[in-house]
Each structure stands twice: as structure tokens, then as C-alpha cells.
Design an enzyme around this catalytic site. Structure first.
Site, short mmCIF file in Angstrom:
data_model
loop_
_atom_site.label_atom_id
_atom_site.label_comp_id
_atom_site.label_asym_id
_atom_site.label_seq_id
_atom_site.Cartn_x
_atom_site.Cartn_y
_atom_site.Cartn_z
N HIS A 5 35.89 15.21 67.74
CA HIS A 5 36.65 14.91 68.97
C HIS A 5 37.99 15.66 68.96
O HIS A 5 38.36 16.30 69.96
CB HIS A 5 36.88 13.39 69.05
CG HIS A 5 37.70 12.93 70.21
ND1 HIS A 5 37.18 12.20 71.25
CD2 HIS A 5 39.03 13.09 70.50
CE1 HIS A 5 38.14 11.94 72.14
NE2 HIS A 5 39.27 12.47 71.70
N GLU A 6 38.71 15.60 67.84
CA GLU A 6 40.04 16.22 67.79
C GLU A 6 39.95 17.75 67.80
O GLU A 6 40.77 18.42 68.43
CB GLU A 6 40.83 15.75 66.56
CG GLU A 6 41.11 14.24 66.52
CD GLU A 6 41.70 13.66 67.79
OE1 GLU A 6 42.39 14.39 68.53
OE2 GLU A 6 41.44 12.48 68.07
N CYS B 22 39.79 7.91 73.98
CA CYS B 22 40.75 8.99 73.78
C CYS B 22 42.11 8.51 74.26
O CYS B 22 42.20 7.89 75.33
CB CYS B 22 40.32 10.22 74.58
SG CYS B 22 41.47 11.60 74.45
N LEU B 23 43.17 8.80 73.49
CA LEU B 23 44.51 8.36 73.89
C LEU B 23 44.95 9.01 75.20
O LEU B 23 45.81 8.48 75.89
CB LEU B 23 45.53 8.70 72.79
CG LEU B 23 45.43 7.86 71.51
CD1 LEU B 23 46.43 8.36 70.48
CD2 LEU B 23 45.63 6.39 71.78
N GLN C 287 47.71 17.21 72.86
CA GLN C 287 47.94 15.93 73.53
C GLN C 287 49.42 15.58 73.65
O GLN C 287 49.78 14.68 74.39
CB GLN C 287 47.20 14.81 72.80
CG GLN C 287 45.69 14.90 72.96
CD GLN C 287 44.99 13.79 72.21
OE1 GLN C 287 44.79 13.88 71.01
NE2 GLN C 287 44.64 12.72 72.90
N HIS D 213 39.64 18.98 71.20
CA HIS D 213 40.92 19.04 71.93
C HIS D 213 41.58 20.42 71.76
O HIS D 213 42.18 20.95 72.70
CB HIS D 213 41.90 17.99 71.39
CG HIS D 213 41.81 16.66 72.07
ND1 HIS D 213 42.08 16.49 73.41
CD2 HIS D 213 41.51 15.43 71.59
CE1 HIS D 213 41.93 15.20 73.72
NE2 HIS D 213 41.58 14.54 72.64
N GLY E 251 43.31 9.24 66.06
CA GLY E 251 43.42 10.69 65.93
C GLY E 251 44.26 11.25 67.06
O GLY E 251 44.36 10.64 68.14
ZN ZN Z 1 41.15 12.54 72.45
#
Ligand code: ZN
Length: 156
Positions: free
Chosen positions: A131-132, A89-90, A51, A135, A46
Site C-alpha cells: 500500500h505505501e 488509508c489515512l 501524504q 503511494h 503506515g
Molecule cells: Zn494510504
């Protein structure tokens, strides 16, 4: 399409509140395309637009079931139950946190054609959506984590 640079750690872009998309322009479609390419290239499941430094309400998710979900202006309309599980998380490579999330989620969003759709789901997709969408509010895994998992515990 292009792979964008993923913002990491203390980057202030990750704390910005994303603004609503008023009109789905070719530029927005381009960003969605780049987000998918960036997510796949980083082997994530995701990615939120914050991000890649774009504070707009755009999310892409593919929980590696071959189904790319694009969400424009996603909103959580219902949360049900509680479940603790680990997530990464990326923007925080190497960090795995245990996070308490709702088990089941109902999300409404627009697709790239501007049509409203609704997802009712649980399990990994429910967690990824929560989660997204976090963000987009500038909320991060490191804020939510109950504890951080040591690498030796990863088989959890
Ligand atoms: Zn994340």
C-alpha cells in the site's frame, strides 16, 4: 518533531511520483521523524511522504507491534501469491476497500544510516508495504479497490 498535515482525497500531491533520495541529509531525517509522529498521531499503520506533500521515496510503517520501520527508496523485488483483504488509508478517512494484493512480498530499502536491508513478510505487514509503496507511485487505495465496504459490513 512536528505533526504534518495529511493530504486527503483529490489532493494532487497524492498523485505525484516520488523521487529517489540521493543523499540522507539531516532534512531527510527530520522528515522521517515528522512522518512517524504524524502517523502515530493519526493512529495509522503506515504513511508515505507524498501524504504530507513531500514527493520523496520515504515510508514509515508500524503495524502496531511496537516496531517502527523506516524505508528510504523502498523497492518491491518479489511478489508471491494473491490475497484479498480490506484496507483503509489515512488520506481517505472512513473509506474501506477490498484490495487484492500479493500474499508475500520481498522489499529492499535503505535505513536512515544508509544501510541496505531486506524484508520478507506476509500478512498485514506485506499489505502495508504494498500500500505505501503504491503511494510513492501516486497509486491509491481507491484505484486498487475491487469494491468498497459498507460501514455495516465492517465486522468483516
Ligand atoms: Zn494510504
Amino acid at each position: 518533531m512536528a505533526v504534518r498535515i495529511i493530504r486527503k482525497g483529490n489532493d494532487p500531491d497524492l498523485r505525484e511520483k516520488a523521487s529517489e533520495i540521493k543523499k540522507i541529509t539531516p532534512q531527510i531525517i527530520n522528515i522521517l521523524n515528522d512522518m512517524a509522529e504524524t502517523m502515530y498521531s493519526a493512529e495509522g499503520i503506515g504513511l508515505a511522504a507524498n501524504q504530507i506533500g513531500i514527493p520523496k521515496q520515504l515510508v514509515v510503517i508500524d503495524i502496531q507491534d511496537g516496531n517502527l520501520i523506516e524505508l528510504i527508496n523502498p523497492k518491491i523485488v518479489e511478489l508471491e501469491g494473491k490475497e484479498n483483504n480490506v484496507e483503509g488509508c489515512l488520506s481517505f478517512p472512513g473509506i474501506i476497500g477490498e484490495v487484492s494484493r500479493a500474499k508475500k512480498v520481498t522489499v529492499e530499502a535503505l535505513n536512515r544510516e544508509g544501510q541496505n536491508f531486506r524484508i520478507v513478510t506476509n500478512g498485514l505487514l506485506s499489505r502495508a508495504l504494498q500500500h505505501e509503496i503504491d503511494h510513492l507511485e501516486g497509486k491509491l487505495l481507491i484505484d486498487r479497490a475491487i469494491r468498497f465496504i459498507e460501514p455495516s459490513e465492517k465486522e468483516l
